[in-house]
Motif scaffolding. Structure first.
Motif, PDB file in Angstrom:
ATOM      1  N   ASP A  38       0.828  -1.211   0.000  1.00  0.00           N
ATOM      2  CA  ASP A  38       0.000   0.000   0.000  1.00  0.00           C
ATOM      3  C   ASP A  38       0.858   1.255   0.000  1.00  0.00           C
ATOM      4  O   ASP A  38       0.560   2.210  -0.717  1.00  0.00           O
ATOM      5  N   VAL A  39       1.909   1.254   0.795  1.00  0.00           N
ATOM      6  CA  VAL A  39       2.803   2.418   0.879  1.00  0.00           C
ATOM      7  C   VAL A  39       3.454   2.665  -0.485  1.00  0.00           C
ATOM      8  O   VAL A  39       3.522   3.805  -0.947  1.00  0.00           O
ATOM      9  N   ILE A  40       3.891   1.593  -1.137  1.00  0.00           N
ATOM     10  CA  ILE A  40       4.505   1.719  -2.463  1.00  0.00           C
ATOM     11  C   ILE A  40       3.493   2.300  -3.454  1.00  0.00           C
ATOM     12  O   ILE A  40       3.805   3.220  -4.202  1.00  0.00           O
ATOM     13  N   ALA A  41       2.263   1.770  -3.426  1.00  0.00           N
ATOM     14  CA  ALA A  41       1.210   2.256  -4.325  1.00  0.00           C
ATOM     15  C   ALA A  41       0.927   3.735  -4.067  1.00  0.00           C
ATOM     16  O   ALA A  41       0.801   4.523  -5.011  1.00  0.00           O
ATOM     17  N   LEU A  42       0.845   4.097  -2.787  1.00  0.00           N
ATOM     18  CA  LEU A  42       0.583   5.484  -2.404  1.00  0.00           C
ATOM     19  C   LEU A  42       1.705   6.391  -2.898  1.00  0.00           C
ATOM     20  O   LEU A  42       1.449   7.457  -3.469  1.00  0.00           O
ATOM     21  N   THR A  43       2.949   5.947  -2.691  1.00  0.00           N
ATOM     22  CA  THR A  43       4.109   6.728  -3.133  1.00  0.00           C
ATOM     23  C   THR A  43       4.052   6.950  -4.639  1.00  0.00           C
ATOM     24  O   THR A  43       4.261   8.070  -5.110  1.00  0.00           O
ATOM     25  N   LYS A  44       3.753   5.881  -5.386  1.00  0.00           N
ATOM     26  CA  LYS A  44       3.652   6.003  -6.849  1.00  0.00           C
ATOM     27  C   LYS A  44       2.585   7.021  -7.218  1.00  0.00           C
ATOM     28  O   LYS A  44       2.782   7.840  -8.117  1.00  0.00           O
ATOM     29  N   GLN A  45       1.434   6.953  -6.517  1.00  0.00           N
ATOM     30  CA  GLN A  45       0.321   7.857  -6.788  1.00  0.00           C
ATOM     31  C   GLN A  45       0.721   9.302  -6.518  1.00  0.00           C
ATOM     32  O   GLN A  45       0.423  10.193  -7.315  1.00  0.00           O
ATOM     33  N   VAL A  46       1.420   9.518  -5.395  1.00  0.00           N
ATOM     34  CA  VAL A  46       1.855  10.868  -5.024  1.00  0.00           C
ATOM     35  C   VAL A  46       2.828  11.401  -6.067  1.00  0.00           C
ATOM     36  O   VAL A  46       2.721  12.551  -6.510  1.00  0.00           O
ATOM     37  N   LEU A  47       3.779  10.544  -6.495  1.00  0.00           N
ATOM     38  CA  LEU A  47       4.751  10.953  -7.514  1.00  0.00           C
ATOM     39  C   LEU A  47       4.043  11.286  -8.816  1.00  0.00           C
ATOM     40  O   LEU A  47       4.357  12.266  -9.474  1.00  0.00           O
ATOM     41  N   LYS A  48       3.052  10.451  -9.177  1.00  0.00           N
ATOM     42  CA  LYS A  48       2.281  10.682 -10.399  1.00  0.00           C
ATOM     43  C   LYS A  48       1.557  12.025 -10.281  1.00  0.00           C
ATOM     44  O   LYS A  48       1.518  12.801 -11.230  1.00  0.00           O
ATOM     45  N   GLY A  49       0.992  12.277  -9.089  1.00  0.00           N
ATOM     46  CA  GLY A  49       0.283  13.533  -8.837  1.00  0.00           C
ATOM     47  C   GLY A  49       1.186  14.736  -8.975  1.00  0.00           C
ATOM     48  O   GLY A  49       0.820  15.730  -9.604  1.00  0.00           O
ATOM     49  N   SER A  50       2.394  14.640  -8.415  1.00  0.00           N
ATOM     50  CA  SER A  50       3.319  15.769  -8.491  1.00  0.00           C
ATOM     51  C   SER A  50       3.773  15.963  -9.930  1.00  0.00           C
ATOM     52  O   SER A  50       3.972  17.088 -10.385  1.00  0.00           O
ATOM     53  N   ARG A  51       3.888  14.852 -10.666  1.00  0.00           N
ATOM     54  CA  ARG A  51       4.259  14.925 -12.090  1.00  0.00           C
ATOM     55  C   ARG A  51       3.134  15.635 -12.860  1.00  0.00           C
ATOM     56  O   ARG A  51       3.407  16.500 -13.696  1.00  0.00           O
ATOM     57  N   SER A  52       1.883  15.288 -12.550  1.00  0.00           N
ATOM     58  CA  SER A  52       0.737  15.930 -13.203  1.00  0.00           C
ATOM     59  C   SER A  52       0.730  17.420 -12.895  1.00  0.00           C
ATOM     60  O   SER A  52       0.484  18.236 -13.778  1.00  0.00           O
ATOM     61  N   ALA A  53       0.994  17.753 -11.637  1.00  0.00           N
ATOM     62  CA  ALA A  53       1.012  19.159 -11.227  1.00  0.00           C
ATOM     63  C   ALA A  53       2.099  19.907 -11.997  1.00  0.00           C
ATOM     64  O   ALA A  53       1.886  21.033 -12.456  1.00  0.00           O
ATOM     65  N   GLU A  54       3.245  19.246 -12.166  1.00  0.00           N
ATOM     66  CA  GLU A  54       4.371  19.827 -12.896  1.00  0.00           C
ATOM     67  C   GLU A  54       3.959  20.094 -14.348  1.00  0.00           C
ATOM     68  O   GLU A  54       4.204  21.173 -14.888  1.00  0.00           O
ATOM     69  N   LEU A  55       3.315  19.087 -14.957  1.00  0.00           N
ATOM     70  CA  LEU A  55       2.862  19.214 -16.348  1.00  0.00           C
ATOM     71  C   LEU A  55       1.809  20.312 -16.482  1.00  0.00           C
ATOM     72  O   LEU A  55       1.838  21.084 -17.443  1.00  0.00           O
ATOM     73  N   LEU A  56       0.896  20.384 -15.497  1.00  0.00           N
ATOM     74  CA  LEU A  56      -0.135  21.426 -15.518  1.00  0.00           C
ATOM     75  C   LEU A  56       0.505  22.812 -15.433  1.00  0.00           C
ATOM     76  O   LEU A  56       0.113  23.724 -16.154  1.00  0.00           O
ATOM     77  N   GLY A  57       1.486  22.935 -14.551  1.00  0.00           N
ATOM     78  CA  GLY A  57       2.199  24.200 -14.397  1.00  0.00           C
ATOM     79  C   GLY A  57       2.874  24.612 -15.693  1.00  0.00           C
ATOM     80  O   GLY A  57       2.817  25.779 -16.099  1.00  0.00           O
ATOM     81  N   GLN A  58       3.494  23.627 -16.345  1.00  0.00           N
ATOM     82  CA  GLN A  58       4.181  23.862 -17.613  1.00  0.00           C
ATOM     83  C   GLN A  58       3.172  24.316 -18.672  1.00  0.00           C
ATOM     84  O   GLN A  58       3.426  25.279 -19.410  1.00  0.00           O
TER      85      GLN A  58
END
Length: 90
Positions: A38-58
């Protein structure tokens, strides 16, 4: 004969306790593993989220740049229209 029976009862109780301990260990191991997953899945999700935020910002920055370019073009067109009007009068 009573002492022998007590020993057997104590022995089977110890066996039961050992089995119980073993099953508890097994359950704990299972829980820890699933928790880790679960922790690994959550971490992946958080990283994906921050990546999305980065792309949105761009994307937002690109839009602002394009908006600037559009406004600049609009300004240039307006100036050209004024020049054209002046040339027509001459």
């Amino acid at each position: 004969g009573g002492a022998g029976q007590d020993k057997m009862a104590a022995g089977s109780a110890a066996d039961a306790q050992a089995r119980f301990g073993h099953s508890v260990k097994g359950l704990l191991t299972e829980k820890v593993t699933s928790c880790g997953t679960d922790v690994i899945a959550l971490t992946k999700q958080v990283l994906k989220g921050s990546r999305s935020a980065e792309l949105l910002g761009q994307a937002a920055r690109n839009m602002v740049m394009q908006e600037d370019a559009i406004l600049h073009s609009e300004d240039s067109l307006r100036k050209m229209a004024i020049i054209t009007t002046h040339l027509q009068y001459q």
